[in-house]
Structure formats: C-alpha cells, structure tokens
Design a protein around this motif. Structure first.
Motif, PDB file in Angstrom:
ATOM      1  N   PHE A   1      -2.237  -3.265  -8.000  1.00 64.83           N
ATOM      2  CA  PHE A   1      -3.498  -3.928  -7.700  1.00 64.83           C
ATOM      3  C   PHE A   1      -3.414  -5.406  -8.035  1.00 64.83           C
ATOM      4  N   ASN A   2      -4.101  -6.212  -7.230  1.00 66.45           N
ATOM      5  CA  ASN A   2      -4.264  -7.619  -7.535  1.00 66.45           C
ATOM      6  C   ASN A   2      -5.315  -7.772  -8.636  1.00 66.45           C
ATOM      7  N   PRO A   3      -5.375  -8.939  -9.271  1.00 65.91           N
ATOM      8  CA  PRO A   3      -6.377  -9.129 -10.323  1.00 65.91           C
ATOM      9  C   PRO A   3      -7.818  -8.889  -9.863  1.00 65.91           C
ATOM     10  N   ASP A   4      -8.097  -9.043  -8.543  1.00 57.58           N
ATOM     11  CA  ASP A   4      -9.461  -8.831  -8.038  1.00 57.58           C
ATOM     12  C   ASP A   4      -9.735  -7.371  -7.683  1.00 57.58           C
ATOM     13  N   ARG A   5      -8.842  -6.448  -8.095  1.00 57.74           N
ATOM     14  CA  ARG A   5      -8.965  -4.995  -7.895  1.00 57.74           C
ATOM     15  C   ARG A   5      -8.566  -4.545  -6.496  1.00 57.74           C
ATOM     16  N   SER A   6      -8.203  -5.453  -5.603  1.00 54.52           N
ATOM     17  CA  SER A   6      -7.752  -5.044  -4.279  1.00 54.52           C
ATOM     18  C   SER A   6      -6.343  -4.471  -4.381  1.00 54.52           C
ATOM     19  N   VAL A   7      -6.022  -3.541  -3.471  1.00 52.04           N
ATOM     20  CA  VAL A   7      -4.705  -2.910  -3.471  1.00 52.04           C
ATOM     21  C   VAL A   7      -3.660  -3.899  -2.975  1.00 52.04           C
ATOM     22  N   ARG A   8      -2.626  -4.084  -3.758  1.00 51.54           N
ATOM     23  CA  ARG A   8      -1.528  -4.974  -3.389  1.00 51.54           C
ATOM     24  C   ARG A   8      -0.444  -4.216  -2.635  1.00 51.54           C
ATOM     25  N   SER A   9      -0.074  -3.054  -3.129  1.00 51.44           N
ATOM     26  CA  SER A   9       0.887  -2.187  -2.449  1.00 51.44           C
ATOM     27  C   SER A   9       0.639  -0.760  -2.897  1.00 51.44           C
ATOM     28  N   ARG A  10       0.987   0.179  -2.026  1.00 52.18           N
ATOM     29  CA  ARG A  10       0.701   1.569  -2.346  1.00 52.18           C
ATOM     30  C   ARG A  10       1.778   2.474  -1.766  1.00 52.18           C
ATOM     31  N   LEU A  11       2.211   3.431  -2.574  1.00 50.20           N
ATOM     32  CA  LEU A  11       3.092   4.494  -2.116  1.00 50.20           C
ATOM     33  C   LEU A  11       2.320   5.811  -2.212  1.00 50.20           C
ATOM     34  N   SER A  12       2.517   6.670  -1.228  1.00 54.71           N
ATOM     35  CA  SER A  12       1.784   7.938  -1.202  1.00 54.71           C
ATOM     36  C   SER A  12       2.732   9.110  -1.068  1.00 54.71           C
ATOM     37  N   LEU A  13       2.305  10.241  -1.596  1.00 59.64           N
ATOM     38  CA  LEU A  13       3.068  11.480  -1.471  1.00 59.64           C
ATOM     39  C   LEU A  13       2.955  12.027  -0.053  1.00 59.64           C
ATOM     40  N   ASP A  14       4.028  12.634   0.424  1.00 63.33           N
ATOM     41  CA  ASP A  14       3.976  13.361   1.686  1.00 63.33           C
ATOM     42  C   ASP A  14       2.967  14.496   1.552  1.00 63.33           C
ATOM     43  N   PRO A  15       2.101  14.715   2.555  1.00 62.85           N
ATOM     44  CA  PRO A  15       1.091  15.768   2.442  1.00 62.85           C
ATOM     45  C   PRO A  15       1.654  17.144   2.100  1.00 62.85           C
ATOM     46  N   GLN A  16       2.828  17.488   2.637  1.00 67.00           N
ATOM     47  CA  GLN A  16       3.410  18.790   2.312  1.00 67.00           C
ATOM     48  C   GLN A  16       3.804  18.857   0.844  1.00 67.00           C
ATOM     49  N   THR A  17       4.261  17.750   0.293  1.00 63.33           N
ATOM     50  CA  THR A  17       4.610  17.712  -1.130  1.00 63.33           C
ATOM     51  C   THR A  17       3.360  17.912  -1.984  1.00 63.33           C
ATOM     52  N   VAL A  18       2.235  17.333  -1.561  1.00 68.12           N
ATOM     53  CA  VAL A  18       0.976  17.542  -2.277  1.00 68.12           C
ATOM     54  C   VAL A  18       0.600  19.022  -2.255  1.00 68.12           C
ATOM     55  N   LEU A  19       0.701  19.641  -1.094  1.00 66.72           N
ATOM     56  CA  LEU A  19       0.385  21.068  -0.984  1.00 66.72           C
ATOM     57  C   LEU A  19       1.289  21.903  -1.887  1.00 66.72           C
ATOM     58  N   ASP A  20       2.586  21.612  -1.880  1.00 70.19           N
ATOM     59  CA  ASP A  20       3.520  22.375  -2.710  1.00 70.19           C
ATOM     60  C   ASP A  20       3.211  22.182  -4.189  1.00 70.19           C
ATOM     61  N   ALA A  21       2.873  20.961  -4.573  1.00 73.30           N
ATOM     62  CA  ALA A  21       2.539  20.697  -5.972  1.00 73.30           C
ATOM     63  C   ALA A  21       1.282  21.462  -6.375  1.00 73.30           C
ATOM     64  N   LEU A  22       0.278  21.458  -5.516  1.00 68.93           N
ATOM     65  CA  LEU A  22      -0.951  22.187  -5.810  1.00 68.93           C
ATOM     66  C   LEU A  22      -0.672  23.680  -5.983  1.00 68.93           C
ATOM     67  N   ASP A  23       0.176  24.229  -5.115  1.00 74.87           N
ATOM     68  CA  ASP A  23       0.506  25.654  -5.209  1.00 74.87           C
ATOM     69  C   ASP A  23       1.245  25.974  -6.510  1.00 74.87           C
ATOM     70  N   MET A  24       2.186  25.121  -6.907  1.00 70.85           N
ATOM     71  CA  MET A  24       2.952  25.374  -8.123  1.00 70.85           C
ATOM     72  C   MET A  24       2.087  25.256  -9.375  1.00 70.85           C
ATOM     73  N   LEU A  25       1.184  24.303  -9.395  1.00 67.85           N
ATOM     74  CA  LEU A  25       0.288  24.168 -10.541  1.00 67.85           C
ATOM     75  C   LEU A  25      -0.664  25.358 -10.616  1.00 67.85           C
ATOM     76  N   ALA A  26      -1.178  25.773  -9.459  1.00 69.51           N
ATOM     77  CA  ALA A  26      -2.087  26.918  -9.435  1.00 69.51           C
ATOM     78  C   ALA A  26      -1.389  28.190  -9.902  1.00 69.51           C
ATOM     79  N   ALA A  27      -0.133  28.364  -9.501  1.00 69.44           N
ATOM     80  CA  ALA A  27       0.619  29.558  -9.904  1.00 69.44           C
ATOM     81  C   ALA A  27       0.800  29.614 -11.415  1.00 69.44           C
ATOM     82  N   SER A  28       0.793  28.471 -12.072  1.00 66.15           N
ATOM     83  CA  SER A  28       0.930  28.414 -13.530  1.00 66.15           C
ATOM     84  C   SER A  28      -0.414  28.268 -14.234  1.00 66.15           C
TER      85      SER A  28
END
Length: 291
Positions: free
Chosen positions: A88-115
């Motif tokens: 983030f920049n000092p004014d709270r605006s996003v300077r750069s962003r990396l995001s998870l692949d949607p399938q990776t998010v789904l897999d992570a949610l499933d693994m956390l739920a299983a535990s």
C-alpha cells in the motif's frame, strides 16, 4: 541464542555496513505481547526519522491493523499487509497486489475444514469470515481495529484473495498443518505460521521477502541496504535477503539461524535495542538523540 549479540550460526553473507531503510515485522517484534509500542521503541523510531532512515512495516495483518499505529509512530511510509503480498501507498491506495489462484483458495478452504480449523479470507481492505461472533474473530478484530464482513459461503468469494488464514486455539494442530498444507500446496502458495494462533496461506511469491524488494525499489535502493527485524517463520523470507537481518530474542532457533544478530525479546525492549545496537551505527548519522 537470545540477547543482544551476533549470531555465530547466521547467514554466510556479512552484515551490511550501510543501512538506508528499515523494514520491521509488527506482532512479536515492534509490538509487546499486549500489542503496545514502548516508549523506548518510539524514541528509536524517532531517531531513525531524524537520521533520514525510513521505517516501513510489513505484517501478516490486514492493512487497517498496520495503519492504526502510524500516528503513534509519526510515520507516513508505504507498507506491506497480508504477509507482504499487498503493498500500500502511504495514502492507503493499493500499490501492488498478488492474489491466490481461485483453485488454490478452494483447496486451502477444504484442507482447513477437514482439520476443523476456521478459515478467513483477505482481499485488499476486506476481511471475510463465516461467523463474526467467533471468539478468535472478535479478539483479532479488537487487536487490528478492523471489522470483518460475515459471508455465508466463503467459496463464493475466492477471486482476488491475498491471504487465506487458518485460525484455531489448537496450537499443536496448527503447527502440524503448516507442514501438511505446505506440502500439498507446494509450488502454488506460501504456507507459514504468523503466530501460534494463525496459519497464513498466501500467493507463492507473496511473502515478506517480496515486500522488501518492492519497498527497496520504492526508495531506489538495493536490498543490501535494508535492515529487517522479525520473529516468526513468515519473517524468514525477508531476514534471508536483507543486508542486515535481526531476529527477536524469543524467536525459534530456525528463525535466528537466518539472522546476522539476535536482539532481546519483545518483552525486553528487543526492538529498541536492535535499532540502537545494530542499525543506528550503520546509518551514517552522528546524531546522539537516542544513543
């Protein structure tokens, strides 16, 4: 090894002789266990400012949990949230962003739920949870002064996610999950404990080392002129590349092994001592304001 001293088993590269930027973790590092900044640490931060050395914060926290300390520290610098994956920049605006692949998010949610580990999703300034009344959600909301949004189905919000966090009071289970989920998501995500309560799953290149590179570029310097301070596994990527790396005294041997120096614990003015003993002498300043 704890206390103010050189780490004999630290990185092969020598510590830098000149520091032009300080990048610090927050929880367990700059902050005491009760999430306060001590008077000594504030004085140290002011001494850096007087010497013309910017202080940037990088944390697993959402952005609001970082911004809440800016007035107290009297800083206005770019910062990295979500383990450094979103800058983030000092004014709270996003300077750069990396995001998870949607399938990776789904897999992570499933693994956390299983535990049976509760999952949270983070995207920019948004924090998504299933239940805002969950005790850990409420505790974290107070800590980071951020209000989460309750959603019925996290799987319907899997796009542009900067971090999946697993939260549980079962610390041993979470420690085991770090290796298990890390193995299953190898090559797709970074998986690291950010505290005994939280397991963070972030984009593969979204770590605090990535953030240090981005922040150094913002100031037009190389990482060899950056000092980093941290205490947890998720700090290793920045400690491993910094020109000067300092581990907190309460950090594990694995974290300390990545640092040039080990300072005191966050209960013993370790952050202020890191600035005084290891960083300030390398700033080229003759100021005695804090020393």
């Amino acid at each position: 090894m704890a206390g103010n001293g050189q780490n004999r088993h630290g990185p092969d590269r020598p510590p830098a002789n000149r520091i032009r930027l300080v990048v610090s973790d927050m929880d367990g590092t700059l902050l005491t266990p009760d999430k306060q900044i001590t008077a000594q640490s504030l004085s140290a931060a002011q001494a850096l400012q007087a010497a013309g050395i910017p202080l940037c914060l990088v944390s697993s926290r959402p952005p609001g949990g970082i911004e809440m300390y800016f007035d107290q520290l009297k800083i206005s610098t770019p910062y990295g949230a979500l383990n450094g994956g979103t800058l983030f920049n000092p004014d709270r605006s996003v300077r750069s962003r990396l995001s998870l692949d949607p399938q990776t998010v789904l897999d992570a949610l499933d693994m956390l739920a299983a535990s049976q580990v509760e999952a949270w999703l983070f995207s920019g300034h948004d924090w998504l949870v299933r239940n805002t009344l969950d005790p850990l959600v409420q505790a974290e909301s107070r800590t980071v002064q951020t209000t989460p949004t309750q959603v019925t189905d996290l799987k319907a919000r899997i796009h542009n996610i900067g971090k999946v966090a697993g939260s549980t009071a079962d610390h041993a289970a979470l420690h085991d999950l770090e290796a298990g989920i890390g193995h299953k998501l190898a090559g797709r995500a970074c998986v690291a404990l950010s505290s005994k309560w939280f397991l963070d799953i972030t984009p593969l290149h979204a770590n605090k080392g990535y953030a240090v590179h981005q922040l150094a570029a913002y100031y037009g310097i190389g990482v060899e002129e950056v000092a980093c301070i941290g205490d947890m596994n998720n700090d290793v990527p920045m400690l491993s590349i910094a020109g000067l790396s300092i581990a907190m005294g309460q950090s594990t041997p694995d974290v300390q092994a990545c640092a040039h120096f080990v300072t005191g614990a966050n209960t013993q003015e370790g952050w202020a001592r890191a600035i005084t003993d290891f960083i300030f002498p390398r700033t080229g300043s003759s100021s005695t304001q804090f020393l």
